[in-house]
Design a protein around this motif. Structure first.
Motif, PDB file in Angstrom:
ATOM      1  N   TYR A 262       2.936  12.015 -13.265  1.00  0.00           N
ATOM      2  CA  TYR A 262       1.699  12.723 -13.603  1.00  0.00           C
ATOM      3  C   TYR A 262       0.502  11.785 -13.419  1.00  0.00           C
ATOM      4  O   TYR A 262       0.507  10.651 -13.897  1.00  0.00           O
ATOM      5  N   GLN A 263      -0.504  12.267 -12.696  1.00  0.00           N
ATOM      6  CA  GLN A 263      -1.734  11.534 -12.364  1.00  0.00           C
ATOM      7  C   GLN A 263      -1.488  10.336 -11.439  1.00  0.00           C
ATOM      8  O   GLN A 263      -2.360   9.490 -11.276  1.00  0.00           O
ATOM      9  N   ASP A 264      -0.330  10.239 -10.837  1.00  0.00           N
ATOM     10  CA  ASP A 264      -0.008   9.163  -9.894  1.00  0.00           C
ATOM     11  C   ASP A 264      -0.150   9.709  -8.475  1.00  0.00           C
ATOM     12  O   ASP A 264      -0.147  10.910  -8.253  1.00  0.00           O
ATOM     13  N   THR A 265      -0.296   8.808  -7.497  1.00  0.00           N
ATOM     14  CA  THR A 265      -0.432   9.237  -6.107  1.00  0.00           C
ATOM     15  C   THR A 265       0.829   8.901  -5.325  1.00  0.00           C
ATOM     16  O   THR A 265       1.513   7.928  -5.605  1.00  0.00           O
ATOM     17  N   GLY A 266       1.104   9.741  -4.328  1.00  0.00           N
ATOM     18  CA  GLY A 266       2.248   9.554  -3.456  1.00  0.00           C
ATOM     19  C   GLY A 266       1.927  10.076  -2.068  1.00  0.00           C
ATOM     20  O   GLY A 266       0.840  10.592  -1.810  1.00  0.00           O
ATOM     21  N   VAL A 267       2.881   9.973  -1.161  1.00  0.00           N
ATOM     22  CA  VAL A 267       2.706  10.391   0.226  1.00  0.00           C
ATOM     23  C   VAL A 267       3.637  11.557   0.510  1.00  0.00           C
ATOM     24  O   VAL A 267       4.818  11.531   0.143  1.00  0.00           O
ATOM     25  N   ILE A 268       3.113  12.581   1.193  1.00  0.00           N
ATOM     26  CA  ILE A 268       3.920  13.745   1.549  1.00  0.00           C
ATOM     27  C   ILE A 268       4.898  13.367   2.650  1.00  0.00           C
ATOM     28  O   ILE A 268       4.513  12.817   3.679  1.00  0.00           O
TER      29      ILE A 268
ATOM     30  N   GLU B 154       0.418  22.198  -7.727  1.00  0.00           N
ATOM     31  CA  GLU B 154       0.609  21.043  -8.609  1.00  0.00           C
ATOM     32  C   GLU B 154       0.112  19.751  -7.979  1.00  0.00           C
ATOM     33  O   GLU B 154       0.279  18.682  -8.563  1.00  0.00           O
ATOM     34  N   LEU B 155      -0.520  19.841  -6.806  1.00  0.00           N
ATOM     35  CA  LEU B 155      -0.956  18.659  -6.075  1.00  0.00           C
ATOM     36  C   LEU B 155      -2.408  18.786  -5.638  1.00  0.00           C
ATOM     37  O   LEU B 155      -2.897  19.896  -5.405  1.00  0.00           O
ATOM     38  N   ILE B 156      -3.088  17.637  -5.524  1.00  0.00           N
ATOM     39  CA  ILE B 156      -4.437  17.566  -4.957  1.00  0.00           C
ATOM     40  C   ILE B 156      -4.421  16.468  -3.901  1.00  0.00           C
ATOM     41  O   ILE B 156      -3.911  15.373  -4.143  1.00  0.00           O
ATOM     42  N   VAL B 157      -4.989  16.766  -2.733  1.00  0.00           N
ATOM     43  CA  VAL B 157      -5.072  15.777  -1.658  1.00  0.00           C
ATOM     44  C   VAL B 157      -6.171  14.781  -1.995  1.00  0.00           C
ATOM     45  O   VAL B 157      -7.283  15.159  -2.376  1.00  0.00           O
ATOM     46  N   VAL B 158      -5.859  13.480  -1.871  1.00  0.00           N
ATOM     47  CA  VAL B 158      -6.834  12.413  -2.093  1.00  0.00           C
ATOM     48  C   VAL B 158      -6.960  11.584  -0.828  1.00  0.00           C
ATOM     49  O   VAL B 158      -6.158  11.706   0.091  1.00  0.00           O
ATOM     50  N   ASN B 159      -7.978  10.741  -0.781  1.00  0.00           N
ATOM     51  CA  ASN B 159      -8.202   9.909   0.436  1.00  0.00           C
ATOM     52  C   ASN B 159      -7.344   8.692   0.396  1.00  0.00           C
ATOM     53  O   ASN B 159      -7.318   7.841  -0.308  1.00  0.00           O
TER      54      ASN B 159
ATOM     55  N   GLN C 218      -0.231  18.186   4.693  1.00  0.00           N
ATOM     56  CA  GLN C 218       0.428  17.769   5.927  1.00  0.00           C
ATOM     57  C   GLN C 218       1.224  16.508   5.666  1.00  0.00           C
ATOM     58  O   GLN C 218       0.917  15.737   4.750  1.00  0.00           O
ATOM     59  N   LYS C 219       2.225  16.291   6.486  1.00  0.00           N
ATOM     60  CA  LYS C 219       3.047  15.087   6.385  1.00  0.00           C
ATOM     61  C   LYS C 219       2.161  13.854   6.526  1.00  0.00           C
ATOM     62  O   LYS C 219       1.316  13.784   7.406  1.00  0.00           O
ATOM     63  N   GLY C 220       2.329  12.896   5.630  1.00  0.00           N
ATOM     64  CA  GLY C 220       1.562  11.657   5.655  1.00  0.00           C
ATOM     65  C   GLY C 220       0.315  11.664   4.789  1.00  0.00           C
ATOM     66  O   GLY C 220      -0.310  10.624   4.605  1.00  0.00           O
ATOM     67  N   SER C 221      -0.069  12.810   4.235  1.00  0.00           N
ATOM     68  CA  SER C 221      -1.245  12.890   3.372  1.00  0.00           C
ATOM     69  C   SER C 221      -0.946  12.290   2.005  1.00  0.00           C
ATOM     70  O   SER C 221       0.162  12.401   1.490  1.00  0.00           O
ATOM     71  N   LYS C 222      -1.969  11.658   1.401  1.00  0.00           N
ATOM     72  CA  LYS C 222      -1.827  11.138   0.045  1.00  0.00           C
ATOM     73  C   LYS C 222      -2.225  12.235  -0.930  1.00  0.00           C
ATOM     74  O   LYS C 222      -3.234  12.899  -0.748  1.00  0.00           O
ATOM     75  N   VAL C 223      -1.402  12.411  -1.971  1.00  0.00           N
ATOM     76  CA  VAL C 223      -1.660  13.454  -2.967  1.00  0.00           C
ATOM     77  C   VAL C 223      -1.549  12.886  -4.376  1.00  0.00           C
ATOM     78  O   VAL C 223      -0.896  11.881  -4.613  1.00  0.00           O
ATOM     79  N   LYS C 224      -2.217  13.573  -5.305  1.00  0.00           N
ATOM     80  CA  LYS C 224      -2.162  13.232  -6.726  1.00  0.00           C
ATOM     81  C   LYS C 224      -1.439  14.357  -7.454  1.00  0.00           C
ATOM     82  O   LYS C 224      -1.689  15.533  -7.195  1.00  0.00           O
ATOM     83  N   VAL C 225      -0.552  14.014  -8.372  1.00  0.00           N
ATOM     84  CA  VAL C 225       0.292  14.986  -9.072  1.00  0.00           C
ATOM     85  C   VAL C 225      -0.424  15.526 -10.312  1.00  0.00           C
ATOM     86  O   VAL C 225      -0.940  14.751 -11.121  1.00  0.00           O
ATOM     87  N   LEU C 226      -0.412  16.858 -10.458  1.00  0.00           N
ATOM     88  CA  LEU C 226      -1.040  17.517 -11.605  1.00  0.00           C
ATOM     89  C   LEU C 226      -0.030  18.115 -12.578  1.00  0.00           C
ATOM     90  O   LEU C 226      -0.415  18.642 -13.619  1.00  0.00           O
ATOM     91  N   ARG C 227       1.265  18.050 -12.275  1.00  0.00           N
ATOM     92  CA  ARG C 227       2.313  18.599 -13.151  1.00  0.00           C
ATOM     93  C   ARG C 227       2.491  17.666 -14.347  1.00  0.00           C
ATOM     94  O   ARG C 227       2.975  16.548 -14.228  1.00  0.00           O
ATOM     95  N   LYS C 228       2.127  18.141 -15.537  1.00  0.00           N
ATOM     96  CA  LYS C 228       2.135  17.290 -16.741  1.00  0.00           C
ATOM     97  C   LYS C 228       3.531  16.824 -17.140  1.00  0.00           C
ATOM     98  O   LYS C 228       3.683  15.772 -17.726  1.00  0.00           O
TER      99      LYS C 228
END
Length: 61
Positions: free
Chosen positions: A18-24, A56-61, A3-13
């Motif tokens: 890669y392995q960084d977090t961003g906001v949707i 390619e993404l995982i939702v994080v807190n 969802q918009k505003g969720s924090k995610v971690k990137v799994l695309r090597k």
């Protein structure tokens, strides 16, 4: 779920973030890379957002 505003971690090597977090920023439907993610860190060319597929993404807190 993504969802918009969720924090995610990137799994695309191959990604600069890669392995960084961003906001949707936006979630589309019917395209190959529907999730637009914005990051704090910029690339060498000054870009701070990119589109990813849902697997390619995982939702994080």
């Amino acid at each position: 779920m993504f969802q918009k505003g969720s924090k995610v971690k990137v799994l695309r090597k191959e990604s600069y973030w890669y392995q960084d977090t961003g906001v949707i920023v936006k979630v589309d439907k019917g395209i190959k890379y529907p999730v637009l993610v914005r990051f704090v860190k910029c690339t060498y060319s000054g870009v701070n957002s990119n589109n990813f597929s849902e697997n390619e993404l995982i939702v994080v807190n």
